[in-house]
Design a protein around this motif. Sequence first.
Motif, PDB file in Angstrom:
ATOM      1  N   LEU B 362      42.444 -26.898  -7.543  1.00  0.00           N
ATOM      2  CA  LEU B 362      41.396 -26.286  -8.352  1.00  0.00           C
ATOM      3  C   LEU B 362      41.587 -26.670  -9.808  1.00  0.00           C
ATOM      4  N   SER B 363      40.549 -26.385 -10.611  1.00  0.00           N
ATOM      5  CA  SER B 363      40.660 -26.772 -12.018  1.00  0.00           C
ATOM      6  C   SER B 363      40.907 -25.537 -12.882  1.00  0.00           C
ATOM      7  N   GLY B 364      41.579 -25.764 -14.010  1.00  0.00           N
ATOM      8  CA  GLY B 364      41.846 -24.826 -15.100  1.00  0.00           C
ATOM      9  C   GLY B 364      41.691 -23.351 -14.813  1.00  0.00           C
ATOM     10  N   ILE B 365      40.570 -22.789 -15.287  1.00  0.00           N
ATOM     11  CA  ILE B 365      40.419 -21.341 -15.257  1.00  0.00           C
ATOM     12  C   ILE B 365      40.297 -20.819 -13.829  1.00  0.00           C
ATOM     13  N   THR B 366      39.619 -21.563 -12.976  1.00  0.00           N
ATOM     14  CA  THR B 366      39.514 -21.136 -11.581  1.00  0.00           C
ATOM     15  C   THR B 366      40.896 -21.014 -10.972  1.00  0.00           C
ATOM     16  N   ALA B 367      41.748 -22.002 -11.243  1.00  0.00           N
ATOM     17  CA  ALA B 367      43.103 -21.971 -10.698  1.00  0.00           C
ATOM     18  C   ALA B 367      43.834 -20.732 -11.182  1.00  0.00           C
ATOM     19  N   PHE B 368      43.685 -20.417 -12.482  1.00  0.00           N
ATOM     20  CA  PHE B 368      44.393 -19.261 -13.031  1.00  0.00           C
ATOM     21  C   PHE B 368      43.890 -17.969 -12.391  1.00  0.00           C
ATOM     22  N   ARG B 369      42.571 -17.881 -12.159  1.00  0.00           N
ATOM     23  CA  ARG B 369      42.027 -16.653 -11.565  1.00  0.00           C
ATOM     24  C   ARG B 369      42.481 -16.488 -10.122  1.00  0.00           C
ATOM     25  N   VAL B 370      42.430 -17.570  -9.361  1.00  0.00           N
ATOM     26  CA  VAL B 370      42.906 -17.493  -7.974  1.00  0.00           C
ATOM     27  C   VAL B 370      44.378 -17.100  -7.951  1.00  0.00           C
ATOM     28  N   ALA B 371      45.162 -17.708  -8.849  1.00  0.00           N
ATOM     29  CA  ALA B 371      46.589 -17.393  -8.905  1.00  0.00           C
ATOM     30  C   ALA B 371      46.802 -15.932  -9.290  1.00  0.00           C
ATOM     31  N   GLY B 372      45.967 -15.419 -10.214  1.00  0.00           N
ATOM     32  CA  GLY B 372      46.083 -14.020 -10.610  1.00  0.00           C
ATOM     33  C   GLY B 372      45.858 -13.087  -9.432  1.00  0.00           C
ATOM     34  N   VAL B 373      44.845 -13.398  -8.633  1.00  0.00           N
ATOM     35  CA  VAL B 373      44.569 -12.574  -7.450  1.00  0.00           C
ATOM     36  C   VAL B 373      45.775 -12.593  -6.511  1.00  0.00           C
ATOM     37  N   ALA B 374      46.319 -13.782  -6.265  1.00  0.00           N
ATOM     38  CA  ALA B 374      47.479 -13.880  -5.369  1.00  0.00           C
ATOM     39  C   ALA B 374      48.664 -13.113  -5.942  1.00  0.00           C
ATOM     40  N   ALA B 375      48.852 -13.212  -7.273  1.00  0.00           N
ATOM     41  CA  ALA B 375      49.994 -12.558  -7.904  1.00  0.00           C
ATOM     42  C   ALA B 375      49.939 -11.050  -7.736  1.00  0.00           C
ATOM     43  N   VAL B 376      48.738 -10.485  -7.695  1.00  0.00           N
ATOM     44  CA  VAL B 376      48.589  -9.031  -7.629  1.00  0.00           C
ATOM     45  C   VAL B 376      48.485  -8.538  -6.186  1.00  0.00           C
ATOM     46  N   VAL B 377      47.719  -9.272  -5.364  1.00  0.00           N
ATOM     47  CA  VAL B 377      47.393  -8.751  -4.034  1.00  0.00           C
ATOM     48  C   VAL B 377      48.634  -8.648  -3.145  1.00  0.00           C
ATOM     49  N   VAL B 378      49.515  -9.646  -3.200  1.00  0.00           N
ATOM     50  CA  VAL B 378      50.676  -9.638  -2.303  1.00  0.00           C
ATOM     51  C   VAL B 378      51.561  -8.413  -2.524  1.00  0.00           C
ATOM     52  N   PRO B 379      52.066  -8.168  -3.767  1.00  0.00           N
ATOM     53  CA  PRO B 379      52.918  -6.977  -3.931  1.00  0.00           C
ATOM     54  C   PRO B 379      52.159  -5.682  -3.715  1.00  0.00           C
ATOM     55  N   CYS B 380      50.844  -5.663  -4.037  1.00  0.00           N
ATOM     56  CA  CYS B 380      50.057  -4.443  -3.836  1.00  0.00           C
ATOM     57  C   CYS B 380      49.990  -4.103  -2.348  1.00  0.00           C
ATOM     58  N   ALA B 381      49.758  -5.117  -1.514  1.00  0.00           N
ATOM     59  CA  ALA B 381      49.698  -4.884  -0.067  1.00  0.00           C
ATOM     60  C   ALA B 381      51.040  -4.382   0.451  1.00  0.00           C
ATOM     61  N   VAL B 382      52.135  -4.997  -0.033  1.00  0.00           N
ATOM     62  CA  VAL B 382      53.457  -4.549   0.426  1.00  0.00           C
ATOM     63  C   VAL B 382      53.711  -3.115  -0.026  1.00  0.00           C
ATOM     64  N   ALA B 383      53.286  -2.783  -1.257  1.00  0.00           N
ATOM     65  CA  ALA B 383      53.514  -1.425  -1.775  1.00  0.00           C
ATOM     66  C   ALA B 383      52.795  -0.393  -0.913  1.00  0.00           C
ATOM     67  N   ILE B 384      51.593  -0.745  -0.442  1.00  0.00           N
ATOM     68  CA  ILE B 384      50.845   0.205   0.384  1.00  0.00           C
ATOM     69  C   ILE B 384      51.470   0.305   1.773  1.00  0.00           C
ATOM     70  N   ALA B 385      51.945  -0.839   2.290  1.00  0.00           N
ATOM     71  CA  ALA B 385      52.498  -0.853   3.638  1.00  0.00           C
ATOM     72  C   ALA B 385      53.869  -0.186   3.692  1.00  0.00           C
ATOM     73  N   ALA B 386      54.679  -0.317   2.642  1.00  0.00           N
ATOM     74  CA  ALA B 386      56.042   0.216   2.664  1.00  0.00           C
ATOM     75  C   ALA B 386      56.280   1.087   1.441  1.00  0.00           C
ATOM     76  N   PRO B 387      55.699   2.289   1.406  1.00  0.00           N
ATOM     77  CA  PRO B 387      55.732   3.050   0.159  1.00  0.00           C
ATOM     78  C   PRO B 387      57.017   3.829  -0.100  1.00  0.00           C
ATOM     79  N   ASP B 388      58.052   3.668   0.701  1.00  0.00           N
ATOM     80  CA  ASP B 388      59.176   4.595   0.588  1.00  0.00           C
ATOM     81  C   ASP B 388      60.482   4.021   0.040  1.00  0.00           C
ATOM     82  N   VAL B 389      60.418   3.114  -0.910  1.00  0.00           N
ATOM     83  CA  VAL B 389      61.635   2.616  -1.527  1.00  0.00           C
ATOM     84  C   VAL B 389      61.666   3.155  -2.960  1.00  0.00           C
ATOM     85  N   GLY B 390      62.824   3.681  -3.383  1.00  0.00           N
ATOM     86  CA  GLY B 390      62.916   4.251  -4.731  1.00  0.00           C
ATOM     87  C   GLY B 390      62.564   3.221  -5.788  1.00  0.00           C
ATOM     88  N   VAL B 391      61.787   3.684  -6.802  1.00  0.00           N
ATOM     89  CA  VAL B 391      61.292   2.764  -7.819  1.00  0.00           C
ATOM     90  C   VAL B 391      62.422   2.055  -8.558  1.00  0.00           C
TER      91      VAL B 391
END
Lengths: 135, 503
Positions: B362-391
């Motif tokens: 992908l080019s420039g800004i599109t690449a950054f936006r797609v990467a931003g989504v990946a950067a957030v979605v993965v840990p967010c999904a894990v946080a919802i799936a496994a909510p019981d580890v001390g912060v």
Amino acid sequence: MSAEPTSGTGGRPARVRVTGPPRRRASGVRPTASREIDADSELGAVYMSSLLGEQLRLAAGVLVALGLTVGVLPLVFHVFPHLSDLRLLGVPVPWLLLGVLVYPWLIVLGWFYVRRAEANERDFADLVADQPDER
Amino acid sequence: MNDAVTTAPGIVAVVLVTVATLAIGTWGLRFSRTTSDFFVASRTVRPGLNASAIGGEYLSAASFLGIAGLVLVFGADMLWYPVGWTAGYLVLLVLVAAPLRRSGAYTLPDFAEARLGSRRVRSLCSALVVGIGWLYLLPQFQGAGVTLAATIGAPPWLGAVIVAAVVLINVTSGGMRSITFVQAFQYWLKLTALLVPACVLLAVWAGDGAPNPADAAIPGDAFWSLPLGDGGAQGLYVTYSLIIATFLGTMGLPHVVVRFYTNPDGRAARRTTLVVLGLLGVFYLLPPVYGALGRLYASDSIVRASDVLVLELPRLMVPGLGGELLTGLVTAGAFAAFLSTSSGLTIAVAGVLSQDVASRRLSGITAFRVAGVAAVVVPCAVAIAAPDVGVARTVGLAFAVAASTFCPLLLLGIWWRGLTAAGAVAGLLVGGIGSGCAVGWTLLTSATTGWAAVLLGQPAAWSVPAALATMVVVSRATRSRIPAHAGRFMVRLHTPEAVDLAR
């Protein structure tokens, strides 16, 4: 980039293109030491390793001070667990040490380091600059 | 807990912090005119402002919520977390601050590539930045879920999704480009949100004539004041391993490095770090106050998730509207903590993902936006799936991985000419795989007794020396391949900018 722009026609100063701070001294002979360092010669390596050694010794000193004060606390409390029952003004000593006193101590160590590191760099700058080429 | 009177301050606080974050981001954007402004604030940020920004970015959910709860439950040995998180900046100051700024590197992979001239090392560093970033983002999202559940009775996944969405909007729309102002504001917000309630609560405690927290008799924790883990030698090991992870891990956190690049020069980088030490020291005086008071006023809530102590305590100690307002203020601070830390981490992870992965297709800004989504979605999904580890524990693991990988790379790269690309790769693999296995084991199982559990639960004490030794040994074995520009790079790292040298 001369300091005084020469006058162009009609008394208007000539345009000077400014692209950034000068990376090199505009005129004059560069001191020997910096030429040696730039040439990566053995003498230059000596200058560099004296700076590196000085800074590394300073860093190691600060870290040893940190280790001998904050770092030995777990060991001290492991060997003398009853120290944790001591109170100073009603506060248990471990709380006073780890909750409060450690922070000013870290700032003192950092302040000492910054002062000494900047002094080392000034010395290095003087050493490298104050040797006019007279050969 | 769900009636309108008690939930209103919490909701107002969350909305206000979110709006203020977006507004300051947009306002700061007006001062940004060039590309250099956007990415590194033209490298002219003064030490005071820059230090506030570093503090704002660094003080995460673990500092704001985690420490007080851990101190309440486990006692004085948990004070090592804030001590380590502050002392990490002293270690960073004396070993890497000025050279890292002078290297001109914007991210850790940039530094590795510039120092060793190897694409392979760069790719490995990029993978590690993404891994550490995700591991660090996970507890931020978990903390957000816990916070909203405690203050307004929302389901646990809602907080995680809200923070993830706000961060994503911020980062991808460009509002966070003026990040320095936002982060600096959030440091002072977090300090206020913890300081004001702490003063009120201390006044209430003094007025009550309640006993000294150290005297509160709670069955089963006779060693509450002992600053060591339980279990003799194992406790000593856990404490020292935690000290090594936090003291050495700070320098390897992906979102910290970027902030050093915005300093004008190496000298300013040092002074900034010194101010950071002061700002963190002031902040970390406060969480233990909540932990100690919690022993008197919230001892029955120990059985519940300890991460909500800071949010619950004002309500438990101050009845009526006053308590609700204080809860609102603390909620605002907690939300600022999630937003600032996760924004900084998301930018760091998205930057690496877009440069090294997405930009191939992908080019420039599109690449950054797609990467931003990946950067957030993965840990967010894990946080919802496994909510019981001390912060604070998850954040502690992120520090252990950073200490086992980037710390040896930075130390040897800055102070030892003899480091080679092969040595760096070998050391990064040993440290990364060693600490990574330990992290996976800790997140997937719950055993906490026995030496195996102890060694895997706090890996830093063995994984850091192993990574360092591997780097040195392999570099010595491949010494014919020391990069040709190593000497020149050393000159650039260590000589003051004022001296006129070829860099």
